[in-house]
Structure formats: C-alpha cells, structure tokens
Design a protein around this motif. Sequence first.
Motif, PDB file in Angstrom:
ATOM      1  N   SER A  18       0.908  -1.176  -0.011  1.00 44.14           N
ATOM      2  CA  SER A  18       0.153  -0.201   0.067  1.00 44.14           C
ATOM      3  C   SER A  18       0.816   1.222   0.157  1.00 44.14           C
ATOM      4  O   SER A  18       0.723   2.116  -0.714  1.00 44.14           O
ATOM      5  CB  SER A  18      -0.832  -0.113   1.336  1.00 44.14           C
ATOM      6  OG  SER A  18      -1.846   1.172   1.246  1.00 44.14           O
ATOM      7  N   ILE A  35      -4.070  -3.421  -6.118  1.00 44.67           N
ATOM      8  CA  ILE A  35      -5.434  -2.506  -6.108  1.00 44.67           C
ATOM      9  C   ILE A  35      -6.305  -2.890  -5.091  1.00 44.67           C
ATOM     10  O   ILE A  35      -7.056  -2.051  -4.500  1.00 44.67           O
ATOM     11  CB  ILE A  35      -5.869  -2.272  -7.527  1.00 44.67           C
ATOM     12  CG1 ILE A  35      -4.894  -1.823  -8.571  1.00 44.67           C
ATOM     13  CG2 ILE A  35      -6.966  -1.317  -7.710  1.00 44.67           C
ATOM     14  CD1 ILE A  35      -4.114  -0.801  -8.135  1.00 44.67           C
ATOM     15  N   LEU A  39      -7.699  -0.429  -2.257  1.00 51.58           N
ATOM     16  CA  LEU A  39      -9.198   0.063  -2.045  1.00 51.58           C
ATOM     17  C   LEU A  39      -9.943  -0.731  -1.081  1.00 51.58           C
ATOM     18  O   LEU A  39     -11.094  -0.317  -0.679  1.00 51.58           O
ATOM     19  CB  LEU A  39      -9.783  -0.232  -3.563  1.00 51.58           C
ATOM     20  CG  LEU A  39      -9.312   0.626  -4.679  1.00 51.58           C
ATOM     21  CD1 LEU A  39     -10.299   0.279  -6.019  1.00 51.58           C
ATOM     22  CD2 LEU A  39      -9.316   2.134  -4.433  1.00 51.58           C
ATOM     23  N   ILE A  56     -12.706   0.665 -12.740  1.00 53.66           N
ATOM     24  CA  ILE A  56     -11.191   1.384 -12.735  1.00 53.66           C
ATOM     25  C   ILE A  56     -10.910   0.932 -14.258  1.00 53.66           C
ATOM     26  O   ILE A  56     -10.757  -0.388 -14.540  1.00 53.66           O
ATOM     27  CB  ILE A  56     -10.124   0.972 -11.823  1.00 53.66           C
ATOM     28  CG1 ILE A  56     -10.809   1.370 -10.343  1.00 53.66           C
ATOM     29  CG2 ILE A  56      -9.080   1.735 -11.986  1.00 53.66           C
ATOM     30  CD1 ILE A  56     -10.163   0.697  -9.260  1.00 53.66           C
ATOM     31  N   VAL A  73      -6.637   4.696 -10.782  1.00 49.77           N
ATOM     32  CA  VAL A  73      -7.099   4.275  -9.543  1.00 49.77           C
ATOM     33  C   VAL A  73      -7.431   5.477  -8.847  1.00 49.77           C
ATOM     34  O   VAL A  73      -8.453   5.623  -8.201  1.00 49.77           O
ATOM     35  CB  VAL A  73      -6.035   3.437  -8.814  1.00 49.77           C
ATOM     36  CG1 VAL A  73      -6.641   3.102  -7.318  1.00 49.77           C
ATOM     37  CG2 VAL A  73      -5.690   1.995  -9.455  1.00 49.77           C
ATOM     38  N   TYR A  76     -10.555   7.207 -10.290  1.00 53.78           N
ATOM     39  CA  TYR A  76     -11.743   6.418  -9.674  1.00 53.78           C
ATOM     40  C   TYR A  76     -12.166   6.740  -8.261  1.00 53.78           C
ATOM     41  O   TYR A  76     -13.284   7.078  -8.031  1.00 53.78           O
ATOM     42  CB  TYR A  76     -11.271   4.972  -9.946  1.00 53.78           C
ATOM     43  CG  TYR A  76     -12.674   4.015  -9.285  1.00 53.78           C
ATOM     44  CD1 TYR A  76     -13.880   4.002 -10.200  1.00 53.78           C
ATOM     45  CD2 TYR A  76     -12.579   3.643  -8.196  1.00 53.78           C
ATOM     46  CE1 TYR A  76     -14.777   3.311  -9.651  1.00 53.78           C
ATOM     47  CE2 TYR A  76     -13.698   2.986  -7.876  1.00 53.78           C
ATOM     48  CZ  TYR A  76     -14.852   2.584  -8.444  1.00 53.78           C
ATOM     49  OH  TYR A  76     -15.681   1.924  -8.093  1.00 53.78           O
ATOM     50  N   ILE A  77     -10.972   7.035  -7.260  1.00 49.65           N
ATOM     51  CA  ILE A  77     -11.495   7.227  -6.146  1.00 49.65           C
ATOM     52  C   ILE A  77     -12.180   8.423  -5.969  1.00 49.65           C
ATOM     53  O   ILE A  77     -13.126   8.842  -5.135  1.00 49.65           O
ATOM     54  CB  ILE A  77     -10.105   7.353  -5.252  1.00 49.65           C
ATOM     55  CG1 ILE A  77      -9.595   5.570  -5.130  1.00 49.65           C
ATOM     56  CG2 ILE A  77     -10.382   7.792  -3.791  1.00 49.65           C
ATOM     57  CD1 ILE A  77      -8.244   5.435  -4.460  1.00 49.65           C
ATOM     58  N   GLN A  80     -15.694   8.915  -6.856  1.00 45.46           N
ATOM     59  CA  GLN A  80     -16.605   8.322  -5.839  1.00 45.46           C
ATOM     60  C   GLN A  80     -16.902   9.245  -4.841  1.00 45.46           C
ATOM     61  O   GLN A  80     -17.823   8.882  -3.876  1.00 45.46           O
ATOM     62  CB  GLN A  80     -16.126   7.100  -5.307  1.00 45.46           C
ATOM     63  CG  GLN A  80     -15.891   6.065  -6.388  1.00 45.46           C
ATOM     64  CD  GLN A  80     -16.973   5.403  -7.270  1.00 45.46           C
ATOM     65  OE1 GLN A  80     -18.123   5.268  -6.713  1.00 45.46           O
ATOM     66  NE2 GLN A  80     -16.935   5.794  -8.527  1.00 45.46           N
TER      67      GLN A  80
END
Length: 91
Positions: A18, A35, A39, A56, A73, A76-77, A80
Amino acid sequence: MSTTKLNSMTISERITESERFHLAAECETFPPEIIAIVLGVSLSWLQKKRCEGGGIPYSKIHYRKIVYRKSDVISYINSQITNSTSQYRAV
C-alpha cells in the motif's frame, strides 16, 4: 478456495505494498492484488467491474496479466466522492 497471492500476504506485506502504491509515480502500473489492498475490495469485485463496466480502467497486457495505472485508480477514487448518502448511486 484457491490460494492467491493476496490471500498469502501478511498484514506487514499488505502495508508495504500500500505504501509502495502511494509513493509511486502517477504512471506506474500495479496488479489487481495491490489495487484490492489499496481500495479494500476483493479481487472478485475488481473482476466483476472489469466484466460489467463502471470500474477502474485497466490494461490487459497478456491474456493472464492485468494492470491498473495509479492515476486511473486515483481518478476512480475521486469520482466516488459524495457529500451525503442521498447522492449515493447504486452500482
């Protein structure tokens, strides 16, 4: 249940991966296992999103190798983010 790389990783290894993701350049790519750790989702969730859409963006390098770009990524985060539960859309 089959053993995957993700299932065999220790908590320490997950934290290390991470941190590697967060320190990486925006253009660096990562496998689904990393990933999923970042996530907090399952590999099957990522696979479902690859099949159904709405997940993603990814690259299929080889018929068995899928990678995600860090910048995708993060995008995408960010997509949201909501201000209230009334804004949440069912996926």
